[in-house]
Scaffold this motif. Sequence first.
Motif, short mmCIF file in Angstrom:
data_model
loop_
_atom_site.label_atom_id
_atom_site.label_comp_id
_atom_site.label_asym_id
_atom_site.label_seq_id
_atom_site.Cartn_x
_atom_site.Cartn_y
_atom_site.Cartn_z
N GLY A 1 6.68 -3.57 -7.86
CA GLY A 1 7.52 -4.44 -6.92
C GLY A 1 8.62 -3.53 -6.26
N PHE A 2 9.05 -2.65 -6.91
CA PHE A 2 10.20 -1.93 -5.86
C PHE A 2 9.37 -1.23 -4.87
CE2 PHE A 2 12.64 2.42 -6.02
CZ PHE A 2 13.63 1.74 -5.33
N GLY A 3 8.16 -0.60 -5.31
CA GLY A 3 7.50 0.04 -4.25
C GLY A 3 7.00 -0.93 -3.11
N GLN A 4 6.53 -2.11 -3.45
CA GLN A 4 6.08 -3.12 -2.47
C GLN A 4 7.43 -3.49 -1.57
OE1 GLN A 4 5.31 -6.95 -4.08
NE2 GLN A 4 4.06 -7.43 -2.17
N PHE A 5 8.54 -3.61 -2.04
CA PHE A 5 9.89 -3.75 -1.60
C PHE A 5 10.04 -2.66 -0.26
CE2 PHE A 5 14.44 -2.93 -1.25
CZ PHE A 5 14.93 -3.95 -0.50
N LEU A 6 9.74 -1.31 -0.90
CA LEU A 6 10.03 -0.25 0.12
C LEU A 6 9.10 -0.33 1.13
CD1 LEU A 6 10.76 2.41 -2.65
CD2 LEU A 6 12.68 1.30 -1.17
N ILE A 7 7.87 -0.60 1.16
CA ILE A 7 7.09 -0.38 2.24
C ILE A 7 6.90 -1.78 3.04
CG2 ILE A 7 5.36 0.95 1.01
CD1 ILE A 7 3.28 -1.46 0.96
N ASN A 8 7.75 -2.79 2.67
CA ASN A 8 8.08 -3.88 3.57
C ASN A 8 9.09 -3.64 4.52
OD1 ASN A 8 6.04 -5.53 2.30
ND2 ASN A 8 7.66 -6.66 1.09
N ALA A 9 9.09 -4.48 5.51
CA ALA A 9 10.35 -4.34 6.74
C ALA A 9 11.58 -4.34 6.00
CB ALA A 9 9.95 -5.22 7.70
N PRO A 10 12.37 -3.23 6.02
CA PRO A 10 13.71 -3.26 5.41
C PRO A 10 14.60 -4.36 6.03
CG PRO A 10 13.54 -1.41 6.76
CD PRO A 10 12.17 -2.28 6.98
N LEU A 11 14.57 -5.59 6.05
CA LEU A 11 15.55 -6.54 6.82
C LEU A 11 16.87 -6.68 6.05
CD1 LEU A 11 13.00 -9.41 7.31
CD2 LEU A 11 13.36 -7.51 8.67
#
Length: 226
Positions: A68-78
């Motif tokens: 989940g942390f990795g998914q967060f990191l590759i998402n747009a860092p809003l």
Amino acid sequence: MRKIYINGQVYTGSLPLCEAFVTEAEHFIYAGSNSLAMTYAGKDTEIVDLKNRFVCAGFNDSHMHVLGFGQFLINAPLAEHTGSLSDVLDCLRNHQGRTGGWLTGRGWNQDYFNDVHRMPDRYDLDSVSTDIPIAVSRACGHCMAVNSKALELCGITADTAAPEGGAIGMRDGKPDGLLYDNAMTLIQSHIPQPTEEEIMDMLRAAFRALNSYGITSAQTDDYCTF
């Protein structure tokens, strides 16, 4: 290659701290004083001055969600770009990462916008793209904004009933692109599962970030996320 690290504050698991250590072939072969460490020096030995910095073994995180942390990191860092709506939109325009062909992100918060005093809607996100489906969650995780392409792919219209515990935002009799709580599943269920390579990219991103914080091992329970 042998390396000698001197002039440090080195914790080996017990006190007192020592000031130097020696490594070779990625193994520690000595820890103690500067003077004895230097006896390991050879012709090609590299000497590293720690300049009184603290050194200890890598940390272990015993409870986290690595995937989940990795998914967060590759998402747009809003979360880093939520000072204004225009900043959010620029972040999305510049972000190259995709999840199953979708542009996703999390972290916007309209309370911090200095240009408008409202949540982003489908029309704002349409200014980023009308061809790529976009779904971005508020920082709290209880609200999601999507563009018209996402609404189209998910079949959400004025006649779509919101699931119990959720709501679909409306304006002038049409969905405005905002979905709340359980209604977000209408979008989430249509975002394609990431490929094996995309999952590996998430894990690699997480590992790089963890290593940068000195975390070298972790226990996780979210490998069933996808």
